[in-house]
Design a protein around this motif. Structure first.
Motif, mmCIF file in Angstrom:
data_model
loop_
_atom_site.group_PDB
_atom_site.id
_atom_site.type_symbol
_atom_site.label_atom_id
_atom_site.label_comp_id
_atom_site.label_asym_id
_atom_site.label_seq_id
_atom_site.Cartn_x
_atom_site.Cartn_y
_atom_site.Cartn_z
ATOM 1 N N ARG A 48 0.841 -1.200 0.000
ATOM 2 C CA ARG A 48 0.000 0.000 0.000
ATOM 3 C C ARG A 48 0.871 1.243 0.000
ATOM 4 N NH1 ARG A 48 -4.946 0.547 2.217
ATOM 5 N NH2 ARG A 48 -4.915 2.304 0.796
ATOM 6 N N ALA A 49 0.395 2.273 -0.652
ATOM 7 C CA ALA A 49 0.993 3.607 -0.617
ATOM 8 C C ALA A 49 -0.120 4.557 -0.191
ATOM 9 C CB ALA A 49 1.542 3.996 -1.976
ATOM 10 N N GLN A 50 -0.121 4.931 1.070
ATOM 11 C CA GLN A 50 -1.174 5.791 1.606
ATOM 12 C C GLN A 50 -0.666 7.229 1.654
ATOM 13 O OE1 GLN A 50 -1.400 3.095 5.066
ATOM 14 N NE2 GLN A 50 -3.617 3.323 4.820
ATOM 15 N N ILE A 51 -1.274 8.089 0.850
ATOM 16 C CA ILE A 51 -0.835 9.476 0.730
ATOM 17 C C ILE A 51 -1.193 10.252 1.997
ATOM 18 C CG2 ILE A 51 -1.016 11.601 -0.621
ATOM 19 C CD1 ILE A 51 0.268 9.142 -2.089
ATOM 20 N N ILE A 52 -0.200 10.971 2.511
ATOM 21 C CA ILE A 52 -0.391 11.831 3.680
ATOM 22 C C ILE A 52 -0.562 13.274 3.231
ATOM 23 C CG2 ILE A 52 0.688 12.690 5.799
ATOM 24 C CD1 ILE A 52 2.134 9.891 5.909
ATOM 25 N N SER A 53 0.314 13.734 2.325
ATOM 26 C CA SER A 53 0.203 15.106 1.818
ATOM 27 C C SER A 53 0.890 15.233 0.468
ATOM 28 C CB SER A 53 0.819 16.099 2.804
ATOM 29 O OG SER A 53 2.219 15.907 2.895
ATOM 30 N N THR A 54 0.474 16.250 -0.275
ATOM 31 C CA THR A 54 1.074 16.618 -1.553
ATOM 32 C C THR A 54 1.193 18.129 -1.553
ATOM 33 O OG1 THR A 54 -0.012 14.751 -2.633
ATOM 34 C CG2 THR A 54 0.836 16.474 -4.066
ATOM 35 N N LEU A 55 2.451 18.625 -1.488
ATOM 36 C CA LEU A 55 2.661 20.061 -1.327
ATOM 37 C C LEU A 55 3.819 20.551 -2.182
ATOM 38 C CD1 LEU A 55 2.489 20.053 2.572
ATOM 39 C CD2 LEU A 55 0.711 20.895 1.026
ATOM 40 N N PRO A 56 3.778 21.834 -2.590
ATOM 41 C CA PRO A 56 4.947 22.399 -3.261
ATOM 42 C C PRO A 56 6.126 22.397 -2.285
ATOM 43 C CG PRO A 56 3.057 23.891 -3.392
ATOM 44 C CD PRO A 56 2.685 22.795 -2.472
ATOM 45 N N SER A 57 7.319 22.149 -2.792
ATOM 46 C CA SER A 57 8.500 22.149 -1.940
ATOM 47 C C SER A 57 8.802 23.558 -1.455
ATOM 48 C CB SER A 57 9.706 21.604 -2.707
ATOM 49 O OG SER A 57 10.878 21.771 -1.945
ATOM 50 N N ALA A 58 9.182 23.670 -0.194
ATOM 51 C CA ALA A 58 9.556 24.964 0.370
ATOM 52 C C ALA A 58 11.002 25.314 0.050
ATOM 53 C CB ALA A 58 9.345 24.946 1.879
ATOM 54 N N THR A 59 11.779 24.334 -0.400
ATOM 55 C CA THR A 59 13.206 24.564 -0.603
ATOM 56 C C THR A 59 13.686 24.369 -2.035
ATOM 57 O OG1 THR A 59 13.675 22.273 0.018
ATOM 58 C CG2 THR A 59 13.757 23.918 1.783
ATOM 59 N N ALA A 60 12.988 23.605 -2.840
ATOM 60 C CA ALA A 60 13.436 23.323 -4.206
ATOM 61 C C ALA A 60 12.442 23.890 -5.216
ATOM 62 C CB ALA A 60 13.590 21.820 -4.413
ATOM 63 N N PRO A 61 12.918 24.681 -6.182
ATOM 64 C CA PRO A 61 12.002 25.239 -7.185
ATOM 65 C C PRO A 61 11.439 24.148 -8.095
ATOM 66 C CG PRO A 61 14.288 25.729 -7.754
ATOM 67 C CD PRO A 61 14.312 25.066 -6.406
ATOM 68 N N ASN A 62 10.231 24.378 -8.589
ATOM 69 C CA ASN A 62 9.570 23.464 -9.536
ATOM 70 C C ASN A 62 9.490 22.040 -9.000
ATOM 71 O OD1 ASN A 62 9.375 25.598 -11.431
ATOM 72 N ND2 ASN A 62 11.458 25.182 -12.102
ATOM 73 N N THR A 63 9.284 21.913 -7.703
ATOM 74 C CA THR A 63 9.263 20.597 -7.077
ATOM 75 C C THR A 63 8.024 20.441 -6.214
ATOM 76 O OG1 THR A 63 11.669 20.512 -7.071
ATOM 77 C CG2 THR A 63 10.549 19.012 -5.571
ATOM 78 N N ILE A 64 7.410 19.280 -6.330
ATOM 79 C CA ILE A 64 6.259 18.910 -5.497
ATOM 80 C C ILE A 64 6.682 17.720 -4.656
ATOM 81 C CG2 ILE A 64 3.905 17.992 -5.517
ATOM 82 C CD1 ILE A 64 3.570 19.512 -8.208
ATOM 83 N N THR A 65 6.408 17.791 -3.357
ATOM 84 C CA THR A 65 6.772 16.707 -2.450
ATOM 85 C C THR A 65 5.519 15.975 -1.988
ATOM 86 O OG1 THR A 65 8.735 17.881 -1.695
ATOM 87 C CG2 THR A 65 7.920 16.111 -0.276
ATOM 88 N N VAL A 66 5.525 14.665 -2.203
ATOM 89 C CA VAL A 66 4.440 13.801 -1.747
ATOM 90 C C VAL A 66 4.965 13.019 -0.550
ATOM 91 C CG1 VAL A 66 2.862 11.907 -2.339
ATOM 92 C CG2 VAL A 66 3.539 13.576 -4.084
ATOM 93 N N THR A 67 4.243 13.088 0.561
ATOM 94 C CA THR A 67 4.586 12.311 1.754
ATOM 95 C C THR A 67 3.598 11.167 1.832
ATOM 96 O OG1 THR A 67 5.374 14.319 2.843
ATOM 97 C CG2 THR A 67 4.909 12.419 4.261
#
Length: 163
Positions: A47-66
């Motif tokens: 299973r891959a249970q998504i916690i959050s999907t947010l723009p990165s605060a430190t890397a440009p043009n990056t989305i971080t999925v937890t």
């Protein structure tokens, strides 16, 4: 859904030069990535249970999925259990095309903890050097309008559909 463990990736979201890496693997091409994911994870339990999907605060043009990984991997005759742990997936997006050009996965526990916990699951919670399993992720329910509008706790839009 849960393509982080199924490999059922829609290639239209990925650049032809897409690259993937985690602490143990480097792959070029979305098809190679998808084949590797499908091969390593047990398709009935993982299973891959998504916690959050947010723009990165430190890397440009990056989305971080937890997300929380759990299930089994196809290693050995009967596979090995995965002690649930948290993964951080950074997607780098090409500014011009809007496609994913790079994916890097990071984990909240070191690789040796993942391996020892898989080989000797009876030690988890009994020895101080192994972390406990990541807590269950509460199932979030939202309607289709939330996905299209991009609300729903940061899980909407294109990435909400993909994940």
């Amino acid at each position: 859904k849960e393509w982080f463990v199924t490999g059922n990736v829609n290639p239209i979201y990925f650049d032809d030069k897409f690259k993937f890496q985690d602490p143990d693997v480097k792959v070029t091409g979305v098809e190679e990535y998808a084949k590797g994911v499908q091969k390593i994870f047990d398709q009935t339990t993982s299973r891959a249970q998504i916690i959050s999907t947010l723009p990165s605060a430190t890397a440009p043009n990056t989305i971080t999925v937890t997300w929380r990984l759990s299930g089994r991997v196809n290693i050995g005759p009967s596979g090995l259990p995965i002690k649930p742990y948290i993964c951080y997936t950074d997607f780098t997006i090409d500014e011009e095309s809007g496609l994913i050009v790079f994916q890097e996965d990071r984990f909240d526990i070191p690789g040796w903890d993942i391996l020892i916990s898989a080989l000797f699951p009876f030690l988890v919670g009994r020895v101080g050097f192994l972390r406990e399993a990541a807590e269950e992720v509460e199932e979030r329910v939202f309607d289709d309008e939330d996905v299209v509008a991009g609300s729903g706790g940061g899980r909407g839009g294109v990435f909400g559909e993909m994940l």
